[in-house]
Write an enzyme that holds these catalytic residues in place. Structure first.
Site, PDB file in Angstrom:
ATOM      1  N   ARG A  16       0.852  -1.182   0.000  1.00  0.00           N
ATOM      2  CA  ARG A  16       0.000   0.000   0.000  1.00  0.00           C
ATOM      3  C   ARG A  16       0.888   1.232   0.000  1.00  0.00           C
ATOM      4  O   ARG A  16       1.958   1.235   0.622  1.00  0.00           O
ATOM      5  CB  ARG A  16      -0.885   0.037   1.243  1.00  0.00           C
ATOM      6  CG  ARG A  16      -2.060  -0.912   1.199  1.00  0.00           C
ATOM      7  CD  ARG A  16      -3.119  -0.462   0.199  1.00  0.00           C
ATOM      8  NE  ARG A  16      -4.323  -1.253   0.281  1.00  0.00           N
ATOM      9  CZ  ARG A  16      -4.603  -2.303  -0.492  1.00  0.00           C
ATOM     10  NH1 ARG A  16      -3.759  -2.704  -1.421  1.00  0.00           N
ATOM     11  NH2 ARG A  16      -5.745  -2.961  -0.345  1.00  0.00           N
ATOM     12  N   HIS A  76      -1.841  -0.317 -10.028  1.00  0.00           N
ATOM     13  CA  HIS A  76      -2.395  -1.226  -9.001  1.00  0.00           C
ATOM     14  C   HIS A  76      -2.886  -2.533  -9.639  1.00  0.00           C
ATOM     15  O   HIS A  76      -4.079  -2.828  -9.664  1.00  0.00           O
ATOM     16  CB  HIS A  76      -3.530  -0.542  -8.233  1.00  0.00           C
ATOM     17  CG  HIS A  76      -3.793  -1.169  -6.887  1.00  0.00           C
ATOM     18  ND1 HIS A  76      -4.167  -0.434  -5.792  1.00  0.00           N
ATOM     19  CD2 HIS A  76      -3.742  -2.452  -6.465  1.00  0.00           C
ATOM     20  CE1 HIS A  76      -4.335  -1.257  -4.757  1.00  0.00           C
ATOM     21  NE2 HIS A  76      -4.085  -2.492  -5.158  1.00  0.00           N
ATOM     22  N   GLU A 126      -4.208   7.371  -5.483  1.00  0.00           N
ATOM     23  CA  GLU A 126      -4.476   6.694  -6.750  1.00  0.00           C
ATOM     24  C   GLU A 126      -5.984   6.642  -7.025  1.00  0.00           C
ATOM     25  O   GLU A 126      -6.761   6.644  -6.084  1.00  0.00           O
ATOM     26  CB  GLU A 126      -3.895   5.262  -6.735  1.00  0.00           C
ATOM     27  CG  GLU A 126      -4.477   4.383  -5.632  1.00  0.00           C
ATOM     28  CD  GLU A 126      -3.828   2.997  -5.579  1.00  0.00           C
ATOM     29  OE1 GLU A 126      -2.600   2.908  -5.489  1.00  0.00           O
ATOM     30  OE2 GLU A 126      -4.601   2.016  -5.618  1.00  0.00           O
TER      31      GLU A 126
HETATM   32  C1  8YV Z   1      -7.289  -4.908  -5.649  1.00  0.00           C
HETATM   33  C2  8YV Z   1      -5.945  -5.075  -3.480  1.00  0.00           C
HETATM   34  O1  8YV Z   1      -6.952  -3.649  -5.972  1.00  0.00           O
HETATM   35  O2  8YV Z   1      -6.233  -7.204  -2.514  1.00  0.00           O
HETATM   36  C3  8YV Z   1      -6.083  -6.008  -2.321  1.00  0.00           C
HETATM   37  O3  8YV Z   1      -6.008  -5.520  -1.186  1.00  0.00           O
HETATM   38  O4  8YV Z   1      -5.574  -3.968  -3.332  1.00  0.00           O
HETATM   39  C4  8YV Z   1      -6.212  -5.572  -4.859  1.00  0.00           C
HETATM   40  O5  8YV Z   1      -6.238  -6.915  -4.999  1.00  0.00           O
HETATM   41  C5  8YV Z   1      -8.720  -4.871  -5.282  1.00  0.00           C
HETATM   42  O6  8YV Z   1      -9.046  -5.116  -3.977  1.00  0.00           O
HETATM   43  C6  8YV Z   1      -9.537  -5.640  -6.277  1.00  0.00           C
HETATM   44  O7  8YV Z   1     -10.872  -5.538  -6.068  1.00  0.00           O
END
Ligand code: 8YV
Length: 308
Positions: free
Chosen positions: A226, A273, A255
Site C-alpha cells: 500500500r 495497481h 491513486e
Molecule cells: C485490488 C488489493 O486492488 O487485494 C487487495 O487488497 O488492493 C487488490 O487486490 C482490489 O481489492 C480488487 O478488487
C-alpha cells in the site's frame, strides 16, 4: 426475501451476475444518498482499494458484514466495525502468486530497464546506438519487508534467482532467510527492497527518508503493498536526486491519480495497481467474497474473517 446489499464499486459480469441473483443490490455510485435505504442494508461489498467511508457505515444502522474483494483492509475502519459488531471478510490466499509475480517482474524490469529497451528497439534508436548495459538481477541481495503470504511467495521466487534473501517481520520465522528486524538495517544490505507488509497505523511511512538513505544509490525499492507504507515525498526526493537507484511501484497516494513528479523519472517502473489483476485471480477473489457473504447469510462462520 433477498438480503439487501450495498455495492461500493462495480465488478465484472462474472461477479455481478451471481451477486444480483443472490442479493437485492444497491449501487452506491448510482444512489449515494442512503437516507431511504440505509436501514435495510445488511451487507456491503467493496474492494481493498475503495474500502468503505465511515459515513457510509454510519448511514447503515443494521449493517452486519463488510465483504472485501481484496486482501487489504486498511480502507475499512476496523475499530468502528468492532464497536458496532459488524464483521469484516477479505480474500487472502488466492492472490499471493499474482502479487509476487508482479513484484518480481517489476524488479526485473527495473534492473534491466526492459520498458526503455523496448522503446529503444521499437523507435529505431537501436540503429544509431546500442542500449546501455544494465544491472544483473540474479544473485543480488534481496530484502523483504513483511514475510506474510505475499512476501513468502516473493521469497520463493527470488530463491529461484539465486538471491541472498533477508526479511523484516514482527518476529523471526522458521524460514531459510536471514531475519533483520530493523528496516534501516534491512535496506542497508539490500540491492532490491520489496515492501509486502499490510498497512496499518504502525507501518505508516515505515519506508522513510532514513530507510531510503540506507538503501542508497545502488538500491531499488519495490512496493506491492500500500502507498501509505512509504513516505512518498521522501521517495520522490530520493528518486529525483538519485539518492536511490530506482523504484517499482504498484500503488500510489491518491491513486488512481498519481503525483506528477513521478512522470518524468527514468528510474521508475509504474503500475496502475495490478498486483492481483489476472482473470483467474480476480475470479477466485469474487468467488471467495461471495462465499463469505453466503456463509454469513446461512448463519455459518465466515471463511476468511478479518480479525477485529
Ligand atoms: C485490488 C488489493 O486492488 O487485494 C487487495 O487488497 O488492493 C487488490 O487486490 C482490489 O481489492 C480488487 O478488487
Amino acid at each position: 426475501m433477498k438480503p439487501q446489499l450495498l455495492q461500493i464499486s462495480s465488478y465484472p459480469e462474472w461477479d455481478q451476475i451471481p451477486l444480483e441473483a443472490a442479493y437485492r443490490l444497491h449501487r452506491f455510485w448510482e444512489t449515494p444518498d442512503l437516507t431511504q435505504i440505509g436501514s435495510q442494508i445488511r451487507a456491503i461489498a467493496t474492494t481493498g482499494g475503495a474500502g468503505v467511508a465511515n459515513a457510509v457505515i454510519e448511514a447503515c444502522p443494521n449493517l452486519e458484514l463488510i465483504a472485501i474483494h481484496g486482501v487489504g483492509y486498511d480502507a475499512v475502519d476496523l475499530a468502528l466495525c468492532k464497536s458496532r459488531g459488524i464483521m469484516v471478510s477479505n480474500t487472502p490466499g488466492v492472490l499471493d502468486g499474482d502479487c509476487a509475480d508482479l513484484a518480481v517482474g517489476m524488479a526485473l524490469a527495473l534492473a534491466r530497464h526492459i520498458p526503455a529497451a523496448d522503446i529503444h528497439a521499437r523507435s529505431g534508436a537501436w540503429e544509431a546506438a546500442s542500449f546501455p548495459l544494465q544491472r544483473r538481477f540474479f544473485g543480488a541481495r534481496a530484502g523483504i519487508l513483511g514475510l506474510g503470504r505475499i512476501g513468502g511467495e516473493i521469497a520463493r521466487r527470488l530463491a529461484g534467482f539465486d538471491m541472498d534473501i533477508a526479511y523484516s517481520a514482527r518476529s523471526a520465522k522458521s524460514v531459510p532467510y536471514r531475519f533483520i528486524a530493523d528496516p534501516v538495517a534491512l535496506a542497508a544490505r539490500s540491492d532490491f527492497l520489496f515492501v509486502a507488509t499490510l498497512a496499518n497505523a504502525e507501518t505508516r511511512h515505515i519506508i522513510n527518508a532514513e530507510v531510503l538513505r540506507a538503501l542508497g544509490p545502488k538500491g531499488a525499492l519495490i512496493n506491492i503493498s500500500r502507498a501509505a507504507n512509504i513516505d512518498e515525498d521522501a521517495l520522490l526526493d530520493a528518486l529525483e536526486s538519485n539518492a536511490i537507484g530506482g523504484a517499482a511501484l504498484d500503488v500510489f497516494e491518491g491513486e488512481p491519480a498519481i503525483n506528477p513528479r513521478f512522470k518524468p523519472l527514468k528510474n521508475v517502473i509504474l503500475q496502475p495497481h495490478q498486483g492481483s489483476a489476472t482473470e483467474a485471480t480476480r475470479r477466485a477473489m469474487g468467488q471467495l467474497q461471495r462465499d463469505n457473504l453466503a456463509a454469513h447469510f446461512a448463519g455459518k462462520p465466515l471463511l476468511t474473517p478479518v480479525p477485529l
